[in-house]
Design an enzyme around this catalytic site. Sequence first.
Site, PDB file in Angstrom:
ATOM      1  N   LYS A 207     -53.258  66.358 -56.135  1.00 50.75           N
ATOM      2  CA  LYS A 207     -51.970  66.778 -55.586  1.00 50.75           C
ATOM      3  C   LYS A 207     -50.832  66.208 -56.428  1.00 50.75           C
ATOM      4  CE  LYS A 207     -49.396  66.596 -51.260  1.00 50.75           C
ATOM      5  NZ  LYS A 207     -49.426  66.245 -49.851  1.00 50.75           N
ATOM      6  N   GLU A 213     -57.647  57.170 -60.978  1.00 46.00           N
ATOM      7  CA  GLU A 213     -59.068  57.509 -61.171  1.00 46.00           C
ATOM      8  C   GLU A 213     -59.214  58.906 -61.769  1.00 46.00           C
ATOM      9  OE1 GLU A 213     -57.644  56.465 -58.390  1.00 46.00           O
ATOM     10  OE2 GLU A 213     -58.933  55.122 -57.234  1.00 46.00           O
ATOM     11  N   GLY A 267     -53.276  65.568 -48.355  1.00 48.65           N
ATOM     12  CA  GLY A 267     -54.482  65.472 -49.194  1.00 48.65           C
ATOM     13  C   GLY A 267     -55.772  65.664 -48.409  1.00 48.65           C
ATOM     14  N   ARG A 268     -55.903  64.965 -47.285  1.00 50.66           N
ATOM     15  CA  ARG A 268     -57.179  65.027 -46.548  1.00 50.66           C
ATOM     16  C   ARG A 268     -57.287  66.276 -45.671  1.00 50.66           C
ATOM     17  NH1 ARG A 268     -54.133  60.720 -45.470  1.00 50.66           N
ATOM     18  NH2 ARG A 268     -53.101  60.577 -43.455  1.00 50.66           N
ATOM     19  N   GLU A 353     -58.186  57.279 -42.541  1.00 50.86           N
ATOM     20  CA  GLU A 353     -56.933  57.297 -43.309  1.00 50.86           C
ATOM     21  C   GLU A 353     -55.802  57.863 -42.435  1.00 50.86           C
ATOM     22  OE1 GLU A 353     -57.044  57.796 -47.813  1.00 50.86           O
ATOM     23  OE2 GLU A 353     -55.942  59.586 -47.268  1.00 50.86           O
ATOM     24  N   HIS A 384     -84.510  54.815 -39.456  1.00 48.65           N
ATOM     25  CA  HIS A 384     -85.302  53.786 -40.132  1.00 48.65           C
ATOM     26  C   HIS A 384     -84.415  52.756 -40.810  1.00 48.65           C
ATOM     27  CE1 HIS A 384     -89.095  55.862 -39.360  1.00 48.65           C
ATOM     28  NE2 HIS A 384     -88.331  56.939 -39.384  1.00 48.65           N
ATOM     29  N   LYS A 512     -53.267  50.367 -54.824  1.00 41.49           N
ATOM     30  CA  LYS A 512     -52.974  51.058 -56.092  1.00 41.49           C
ATOM     31  C   LYS A 512     -51.950  50.257 -56.896  1.00 41.49           C
ATOM     32  CE  LYS A 512     -53.431  55.863 -54.482  1.00 41.49           C
ATOM     33  NZ  LYS A 512     -52.691  57.105 -54.249  1.00 41.49           N
TER      34      LYS A 512
END
Length: 545
Positions: A207, A213, A267-268, A353, A384, A512
């Site tokens: 965005k 990253e 964003g999400r 978030e 398990h 950040k």
Amino acid sequence: MTYCPTAAPAWQALTAHAAQIKPRHLRELFAEDDQRFQHFSRSQGDLLLDFSKQRITAETLTLLQGLWREADVPGWIKRLRGGEAINHTEGRAVLHTALRRSGPEPVLFQGKDVMPDIRRVLDQMQEFCAAVHSGDWKGASGERIRDVVNIGIGGSDLGARMASLALVAEQVPDLHVHYVSNLDGAHLATTLAKLHPATTLFIVASKTFTTQETMQNARSARDWVVQKLGEKAVAHHFVAVSTNHAEVAKFGIAPQNVFEFWDWVGGRFSLWSAIGLPLALAIGFEKFSQFLAGAEAMDKHFFNAPVEENLPATLALLEVWNTNFLGAATRVLLPYSQSLEVLVSYLQQLEMESNGKQVDRDGAAVSYDTAPILWGESGTNGQHAFYQLIHQGGSLIPCEFLVLKEADYPLPGHHEMLLANCFAQSDALMRGKTVEEVRAEMAASGLSPEAVDALSPYRVFPGNQPSTTLLMSRLTPHTLGQLIALYEHKVFTLGVLWNLNSFDQWGVEFGKQLANKLLPMLEGKATVTGLDSSTAGLIAACKEN
Ligand code: F6P
């Protein structure tokens, strides 16, 4: 007017009511009402929500529904749909539902209809998918594209990655879509090791187009292409999805290869925008449209259904009940579907978030718990690993089971076994096993009275662990669209009930900023100073190498 959840009459009534419910066992509640499933389950589209194994009575539900009204969730839905800047700390509207709108009505943002722009980008995505699938889109050396790598992180990765895996049974032949998100070079390097630059296309999805990253991975991918095919190849092998045209241009991606989205898409919540491009490439544009249509069907339900029938509302109210009135600190998501494996990570971002906050809409510290920690694992792997703790660890852990009626990979014998395991777990967690039952069972198996005395305490299960089961008919694009929109609306509702802004994420920014301060010190471009001794010590230890 300022809303304080704990001062709401329904909240106070629920506090008193919780004191009556806490000592009660789910076994008793089931024994009292043999229609409990009918009373506490709801269907919508391809989804059936069974919440009869929650620690509630009809009165609990009525009180919770009162909370929805007192918090004015319907009023907030109007603000959301009306393009109001409900993300007030960033001055942004929240209009992701417009992205899956098919009707002719306009959706206004600052007086302008956003629908023509949405349709323009959808058309661009459709043409692009057709060109890649047909082989008309060629790499720099004239070869067709065989692999697509989406480079993005968080909301620019998880949604499309989750959905591509969920719909892997629907994928188009001869095109492989990969996802690279981690800054650790291992992610990009191991992905590229299997690919050829001449037949690989990169989508740089960001965005902001400034995320550390993503930009580092994009630069390394660009170097990989340029080394083999030359600088001119960038135009054939890179497209971008972003709101930041200036930064995209600096990277060298041509304007016609940019898929736009807008500030009013968080964003999400962006999977439905051009951020969904890798998914559209993976399953084809037609199926991507079915995915949008599934979400739109859930939007209509959420916007119009009364709270008593409303699935996202019910999920949100149950979460408030478990978190704020019964005292659960976590919730575990247990998808009995390998294809839904990434759903846990996706929902961790969506839920935590959005609502992992302790300051309310009015800037005041809250006095109640908000988003519980979400964790989980696909069934039966989790059985398990950590189920032991859910059964006998002593903590209240609301469980959310997710399972398909019909398998997406129908290998003989597998699905019935999977369903049996899923339903057995929720039953066992609800029921538990008393010491009398344990002793009778052990005696019947022929154990001596001494052995029964010695071993029975270990085999007692308290039960009373609440759970919800979400039964989906099949994992199709349309069903998945419904499911994801269901969770989005649940998150929105919780934000209203907790009086939070669910659409900012200042907590992520803090880390950040610090990473940007430390980077020059690690690169040897700045002196290591002004740090605590732990951070300074770790940096010094790394620099020894
Ligand atoms: O995780 C923080 C965040 O800002 C998310 O909200 C977003 O989805 C992600 O980073 C990626 O941001 P961008 O799309 O700008 O690269």
